[in-house]
Write an enzyme that holds these catalytic residues in place. Structure first.
Site, PDB file in Angstrom:
ATOM      1  N   SER A 172      -7.403   5.786   2.219  1.00  0.00           N
ATOM      2  CA  SER A 172      -5.983   5.770   1.877  1.00  0.00           C
ATOM      3  C   SER A 172      -5.759   5.581   0.378  1.00  0.00           C
ATOM      4  CB  SER A 172      -5.264   4.674   2.666  1.00  0.00           C
ATOM      5  OG  SER A 172      -5.850   3.412   2.450  1.00  0.00           O
ATOM      6  N   TRP A 173      -6.526   4.681  -0.272  1.00  0.00           N
ATOM      7  CA  TRP A 173      -6.328   4.479  -1.708  1.00  0.00           C
ATOM      8  C   TRP A 173      -6.733   5.717  -2.496  1.00  0.00           C
ATOM      9  CZ3 TRP A 173      -3.799   2.795  -5.479  1.00  0.00           C
ATOM     10  CH2 TRP A 173      -3.210   1.534  -5.480  1.00  0.00           C
ATOM     11  N   LYS A 223     -11.281  -3.237  -4.163  1.00  0.00           N
ATOM     12  CA  LYS A 223     -10.902  -4.651  -4.102  1.00  0.00           C
ATOM     13  C   LYS A 223     -12.017  -5.440  -3.417  1.00  0.00           C
ATOM     14  CE  LYS A 223      -6.712  -3.028  -5.152  1.00  0.00           C
ATOM     15  NZ  LYS A 223      -6.613  -1.588  -5.131  1.00  0.00           N
ATOM     16  N   LYS A 278      -7.230 -12.004  -3.291  1.00  0.00           N
ATOM     17  CA  LYS A 278      -5.969 -11.913  -2.539  1.00  0.00           C
ATOM     18  C   LYS A 278      -6.198 -11.389  -1.129  1.00  0.00           C
ATOM     19  CE  LYS A 278      -5.409  -7.224  -3.316  1.00  0.00           C
ATOM     20  NZ  LYS A 278      -4.968  -6.103  -2.480  1.00  0.00           N
ATOM     21  N   SER A 319      -0.646  -4.374   5.290  1.00  0.00           N
ATOM     22  CA  SER A 319      -1.860  -5.061   4.857  1.00  0.00           C
ATOM     23  C   SER A 319      -2.930  -5.076   5.946  1.00  0.00           C
ATOM     24  CB  SER A 319      -1.529  -6.499   4.446  1.00  0.00           C
ATOM     25  OG  SER A 319      -2.713  -7.230   4.183  1.00  0.00           O
ATOM     26  N   ARG A 320      -4.024  -4.403   5.680  1.00  0.00           N
ATOM     27  CA  ARG A 320      -5.132  -4.375   6.638  1.00  0.00           C
ATOM     28  C   ARG A 320      -5.762  -5.755   6.803  1.00  0.00           C
ATOM     29  NH1 ARG A 320      -8.339   0.681   4.206  1.00  0.00           N
ATOM     30  NH2 ARG A 320      -6.863   0.419   2.519  1.00  0.00           N
ATOM     31  N   ASN A 321      -5.817  -6.501   5.690  1.00  0.00           N
ATOM     32  CA  ASN A 321      -6.450  -7.818   5.746  1.00  0.00           C
ATOM     33  C   ASN A 321      -5.607  -8.802   6.548  1.00  0.00           C
ATOM     34  OD1 ASN A 321      -8.939  -7.671   3.875  1.00  0.00           O
ATOM     35  ND2 ASN A 321      -7.345  -6.583   2.761  1.00  0.00           N
ATOM     36  N   VAL A 341     -11.559  -0.536   7.194  1.00  0.00           N
ATOM     37  CA  VAL A 341     -12.289  -1.640   6.578  1.00  0.00           C
ATOM     38  C   VAL A 341     -11.315  -2.668   6.023  1.00  0.00           C
ATOM     39  CG1 VAL A 341     -13.871  -2.312   4.719  1.00  0.00           C
ATOM     40  CG2 VAL A 341     -14.267  -0.202   6.005  1.00  0.00           C
TER      41      VAL A 341
END
Length: 331
Positions: A14-15, A109, A194, A257-259, A282
């Protein structure tokens, strides 16, 4: 017509898709490397990435798509890496083309597991790229909102401000504002940390804590981040700037937010493996948690949130019990 250097994007997620979209607004052509040959053929035929941000439509005549990383590296002056940190070493092992003289920017990240280094330091120590040729692209910015063309902000950090300005100019547009910074190491560590705090926010939500606790968690998170980064790389920085606090907030609270999503599943009782399988994406913070915890054994910063997330993800401790103890350490 303005002369721009040649850019390559490394990654198919995606990024990488969002960055390719931003670059294509300003550049006549970019190289784009992704491993998935089926995705490449799909983009050529249907003009969008079938797996990520499928609403983004590309003018394919602007894309030099390739499944050979060496072709992309040979083409470009500036190379933007946008792949999960856990897979970076595998992709770089395919390189036969030299990185000498290339300008490397990381939109990753996380920490490279094989060397326990942030990406910029990894390129400097392993590939001997001088720091003035290394930069970082951070938020606060979600790829999904770039796809929706919602106003978003980027921070471009590089020791050479001229190179940072070039990247900022090439990524800027009607809905993208980019500013530059000289805090390469600090912004990259902040981008990694983050994600850990976002997992903590997700765990808290999954357990059943409300907005009041979330606000305390994020407040403590930014202070913990400041202590950690100061130990690793001491310089004058305002931790309340968008690259630090802003990126933390959007990752901790956003539905994209995946995280946070990963943490929420852990809080609801999923195992790490089952959460990862269900997400099919991921969560960088999972790998970052182990790296940050191990790194802090050397630096000794006071990091109760990182310690709590580590004990849940890597020591198998019960999330409810760990967070009950954590609540007494926050203020």
């Amino acid at each position: 017509m303005t002369e721009y250097p040649k850019f390559a994007v490394i990654g198919g997620g995606s990024w990488a898709t969002a960055i390719a979209k931003m670059l294509c607004v300003n550049l006549p052509e970019i190289a784009w490397y992704m491993r998935n040959e089926e995705a490449i053929e799909h983009i050529k035929k249907h003009h969008h990435n079938p797996n990520y941000l499928s609403s983004v439509e590309f003018h394919v005549e602007k894309l030099k798509l390739t499944s050979n990383i060496n072709e992309a590296v040979a083409y470009a002056d500036y190379i933007i890496f946008a792949i999960p940190s856990a897979f970076l070493n595998t992709e770089l092992s395919k390189l036969t083309e030299s990185l000498e003289g290339k300008i490397i920017f990381s939109a990753i990240k996380g920490i490279v597991p094989e060397t326990s280094l942030i990406v910029g330091e990894h390129f400097n120590k392993v590939y001997h790229i001088p720091f003035e040729n290394i930069g970082v692209i951070t938020g606060p910015c979600h790829a999904e909102e770039v796809a929706l063309e919602r106003l978003s902000y980027l921070t471009i950090a590089c020791g050479d401000s001229a190179k940072a300005k070039i990247v900022a100019k090439c990524l800027s547009g009607n809905y993208i504002k980019a500013k530059i910074s000289d805090d390469i190491i600090g912004t990259e560590y902040a981008a990694m940390l983050k994600n850990i705090y976002a997992i903590a926010a997700g765990i808290a939500h999954g357990i059943g804590y409300g907005d009041n606790f979330q606000s305390v968690l994020m407040s403590n998170g930014i202070r913990e981040m400041k202590k950690f980064i100061r130990k690793v790389h001491k310089m004058k920085r305002n931790i309340n700037n968008s690259a630090y606090l802003g990126d933390l907030l959007v990752t901790g609270y956003s539905v994209f937010s995946r995280n946070r999503m990963f943490g929420n599943m852990i809080g609801k009782g999923y195992t790490v493996q089952s959460a990862m399988m269900e997400m099919s994406m991921v969560a960088e913070g999972y790998y970052a948690t182990k790296s940050a915890w191990e790194l802090n054994q050397k630096y000794g910063a006071n990091t109760p949130i990182i310690d709590a997330v580590y004990s849940i993800l890597y020591e198998g401790k019960e999330a409810k019990k760990v967070f009950k103890k954590l609540t007494d350490k926050l203020d």
